[in-house]
Design an enzyme around this catalytic site. Structure first.
Site, PDB file in Angstrom:
ATOM      1  N   ASP A  99       0.851  -1.189   0.000  1.00  0.00           N
ATOM      2  CA  ASP A  99       0.000   0.000   0.000  1.00  0.00           C
ATOM      3  C   ASP A  99       0.891   1.244   0.000  1.00  0.00           C
ATOM      4  O   ASP A  99       1.887   1.317   0.710  1.00  0.00           O
ATOM      5  CB  ASP A  99      -0.908  -0.010   1.244  1.00  0.00           C
ATOM      6  CG  ASP A  99      -2.060   0.973   1.108  1.00  0.00           C
ATOM      7  OD1 ASP A  99      -3.215   0.522   1.047  1.00  0.00           O
ATOM      8  OD2 ASP A  99      -1.809   2.201   1.042  1.00  0.00           O
ATOM      9  N   ILE A 100       0.500   2.227  -0.808  1.00  0.00           N
ATOM     10  CA  ILE A 100       1.302   3.439  -0.959  1.00  0.00           C
ATOM     11  C   ILE A 100       1.272   4.294   0.309  1.00  0.00           C
ATOM     12  O   ILE A 100       2.155   5.118   0.547  1.00  0.00           O
ATOM     13  CB  ILE A 100       0.798   4.253  -2.192  1.00  0.00           C
ATOM     14  CG1 ILE A 100       1.875   5.173  -2.716  1.00  0.00           C
ATOM     15  CG2 ILE A 100      -0.481   5.013  -1.882  1.00  0.00           C
ATOM     16  CD1 ILE A 100       1.574   5.725  -4.103  1.00  0.00           C
ATOM     17  N   ASN A 135     -12.961  -3.469   2.526  1.00  0.00           N
ATOM     18  CA  ASN A 135     -13.922  -2.368   2.600  1.00  0.00           C
ATOM     19  C   ASN A 135     -14.908  -2.491   1.445  1.00  0.00           C
ATOM     20  O   ASN A 135     -14.545  -2.907   0.348  1.00  0.00           O
ATOM     21  CB  ASN A 135     -13.185  -1.027   2.532  1.00  0.00           C
ATOM     22  CG  ASN A 135     -12.296  -0.793   3.734  1.00  0.00           C
ATOM     23  OD1 ASN A 135     -12.638  -1.184   4.846  1.00  0.00           O
ATOM     24  ND2 ASN A 135     -11.152  -0.159   3.527  1.00  0.00           N
ATOM     25  N   HIS A 139     -10.355  -5.610  -3.262  1.00  0.00           N
ATOM     26  CA  HIS A 139      -9.023  -5.872  -2.709  1.00  0.00           C
ATOM     27  C   HIS A 139      -9.133  -6.185  -1.236  1.00  0.00           C
ATOM     28  O   HIS A 139     -10.030  -5.710  -0.542  1.00  0.00           O
ATOM     29  CB  HIS A 139      -8.096  -4.670  -2.922  1.00  0.00           C
ATOM     30  CG  HIS A 139      -8.654  -3.370  -2.434  1.00  0.00           C
ATOM     31  ND1 HIS A 139      -9.602  -2.657  -3.134  1.00  0.00           N
ATOM     32  CD2 HIS A 139      -8.409  -2.667  -1.304  1.00  0.00           C
ATOM     33  CE1 HIS A 139      -9.899  -1.566  -2.476  1.00  0.00           C
ATOM     34  NE2 HIS A 139      -9.205  -1.534  -1.346  1.00  0.00           N
ATOM     35  N   MET A 140      -8.181  -6.978  -0.776  1.00  0.00           N
ATOM     36  CA  MET A 140      -8.082  -7.322   0.639  1.00  0.00           C
ATOM     37  C   MET A 140      -6.859  -6.605   1.207  1.00  0.00           C
ATOM     38  O   MET A 140      -5.771  -6.680   0.637  1.00  0.00           O
ATOM     39  CB  MET A 140      -7.928  -8.843   0.750  1.00  0.00           C
ATOM     40  CG  MET A 140      -7.706  -9.363   2.147  1.00  0.00           C
ATOM     41  SD  MET A 140      -7.446 -11.168   2.075  1.00  0.00           S
ATOM     42  CE  MET A 140      -9.136 -11.760   2.051  1.00  0.00           C
ATOM     43  N   HIS A 141      -7.072  -5.881   2.320  1.00  0.00           N
ATOM     44  CA  HIS A 141      -5.930  -5.268   3.017  1.00  0.00           C
ATOM     45  C   HIS A 141      -5.303  -6.323   3.921  1.00  0.00           C
ATOM     46  O   HIS A 141      -6.012  -6.938   4.733  1.00  0.00           O
ATOM     47  CB  HIS A 141      -6.390  -4.104   3.897  1.00  0.00           C
ATOM     48  CG  HIS A 141      -6.906  -2.920   3.154  1.00  0.00           C
ATOM     49  ND1 HIS A 141      -6.179  -1.762   2.999  1.00  0.00           N
ATOM     50  CD2 HIS A 141      -8.092  -2.699   2.534  1.00  0.00           C
ATOM     51  CE1 HIS A 141      -6.889  -0.886   2.319  1.00  0.00           C
ATOM     52  NE2 HIS A 141      -8.058  -1.422   2.024  1.00  0.00           N
ATOM     53  N   GLU A 150     -12.162   3.282  -1.148  1.00  0.00           N
ATOM     54  CA  GLU A 150     -11.754   4.402  -2.011  1.00  0.00           C
ATOM     55  C   GLU A 150     -11.552   3.968  -3.454  1.00  0.00           C
ATOM     56  O   GLU A 150     -11.846   4.719  -4.371  1.00  0.00           O
ATOM     57  CB  GLU A 150     -10.445   5.017  -1.495  1.00  0.00           C
ATOM     58  CG  GLU A 150     -10.603   5.753  -0.167  1.00  0.00           C
ATOM     59  CD  GLU A 150      -9.252   6.125   0.431  1.00  0.00           C
ATOM     60  OE1 GLU A 150      -8.220   5.959  -0.244  1.00  0.00           O
ATOM     61  OE2 GLU A 150      -9.246   6.568   1.592  1.00  0.00           O
ATOM     62  N   VAL A 151     -10.995   2.774  -3.627  1.00  0.00           N
ATOM     63  CA  VAL A 151     -10.723   2.297  -4.992  1.00  0.00           C
ATOM     64  C   VAL A 151     -11.745   1.218  -5.342  1.00  0.00           C
ATOM     65  O   VAL A 151     -11.794   0.161  -4.684  1.00  0.00           O
ATOM     66  CB  VAL A 151      -9.286   1.738  -5.102  1.00  0.00           C
ATOM     67  CG1 VAL A 151      -9.030   1.236  -6.514  1.00  0.00           C
ATOM     68  CG2 VAL A 151      -8.261   2.805  -4.711  1.00  0.00           C
TER      69      VAL A 151
HETATM   70  P1  AMP Z   1      -9.792   1.190   0.140  1.00  0.00           P
HETATM   71  O1  AMP Z   1     -10.048   2.422   0.969  1.00  0.00           O
HETATM   72  O2  AMP Z   1     -10.194  -0.075   0.844  1.00  0.00           O
HETATM   73  O3  AMP Z   1     -10.380   1.316  -1.239  1.00  0.00           O
HETATM   74  O4  AMP Z   1      -8.217   1.104  -0.008  1.00  0.00           O
HETATM   75  C1  AMP Z   1      -7.523   1.672  -1.070  1.00  0.00           C
HETATM   76  C2  AMP Z   1      -6.070   1.631  -0.708  1.00  0.00           C
HETATM   77  O5  AMP Z   1      -5.316   1.800  -1.888  1.00  0.00           O
HETATM   78  C3  AMP Z   1      -5.619   2.737   0.273  1.00  0.00           C
HETATM   79  O6  AMP Z   1      -5.085   2.146   1.457  1.00  0.00           O
HETATM   80  C4  AMP Z   1      -4.563   3.500  -0.519  1.00  0.00           C
HETATM   81  O7  AMP Z   1      -3.489   3.942   0.278  1.00  0.00           O
HETATM   82  C5  AMP Z   1      -4.135   2.477  -1.558  1.00  0.00           C
HETATM   83  N1  AMP Z   1      -3.600   3.023  -2.797  1.00  0.00           N
HETATM   84  C6  AMP Z   1      -4.126   3.979  -3.577  1.00  0.00           C
HETATM   85  N2  AMP Z   1      -3.357   4.194  -4.658  1.00  0.00           N
HETATM   86  C7  AMP Z   1      -2.313   3.328  -4.556  1.00  0.00           C
HETATM   87  C8  AMP Z   1      -1.170   3.053  -5.361  1.00  0.00           C
HETATM   88  N3  AMP Z   1      -0.932   3.716  -6.511  1.00  0.00           N
HETATM   89  N4  AMP Z   1      -0.295   2.115  -4.948  1.00  0.00           N
HETATM   90  C9  AMP Z   1      -0.521   1.430  -3.798  1.00  0.00           C
HETATM   91  N5  AMP Z   1      -1.582   1.634  -2.999  1.00  0.00           N
HETATM   92  C10 AMP Z   1      -2.463   2.576  -3.365  1.00  0.00           C
END
Ligand code: AMP
Length: 119
Positions: free
Chosen positions: A31-32, A88, A101-103, A96-97
């Protein structure tokens, strides 16, 4: 097929990322903006927007997220000490994305999950 996301660009190698694992079903990268010592996103290569969009045919791919989570934990040597997996879903879930995806979060004792934020 759902719209491409920033994660699709990472999976396709179009933008840089720190990939720790990749196969035909999922891609895992750091994660960035890490929220723990180890914060890895395990992403389905197929761009399904949210859990609310999953279909029975996705079952094997979604189960594979857990198989790779366990592999990452084993590789990090924390299979027994523990880690946290979070998915999420949608705006109120803090997603957000829009690409499933699984954290994977780990590194010491993690804090509580918490109540919803006050408006
Ligand atoms: P979510 O809120 O569950 O959608 O998590 C999205 C995650 O993607 C967040 O923790 C961000 O920090 C991560 N993220 C967004 N852009 C990037 C990227 N280019 N590379 C790695 N992680 C990212």
């Amino acid at each position: 097929m759902a719209e491409e996301t920033i994660f699709t660009k990472i999976i396709n190698g179009e933008i840089p990322s720190d990939i720790v694992y990749k196969d035909e079903l999922v891609t895992a990268f750091k994660d960035i903006s890490p929220k723990a010592e180890h914060h890895i996103l395990i992403v389905t290569n197929k761009p399904i927007p949210t859990v609310s969009d999953v279909e029975p045919c996705d079952e094997q791919m979604l189960g594979h997220l857990f198989i790779i989570a366990r592999k990452i934990a084993t590789d990090l040597g924390i299979e027994k000490s523990g880690y946290r997996l979070i998915v999420n879903c949608g705006p109120d879930g803090g997603q957000e994305v829009p690409h499933i995806h699984m954290h994977f979060l780990a590194g010491g004792k993690l804090g509580g999950l918490g109540f919803p934020q006050k408006q």
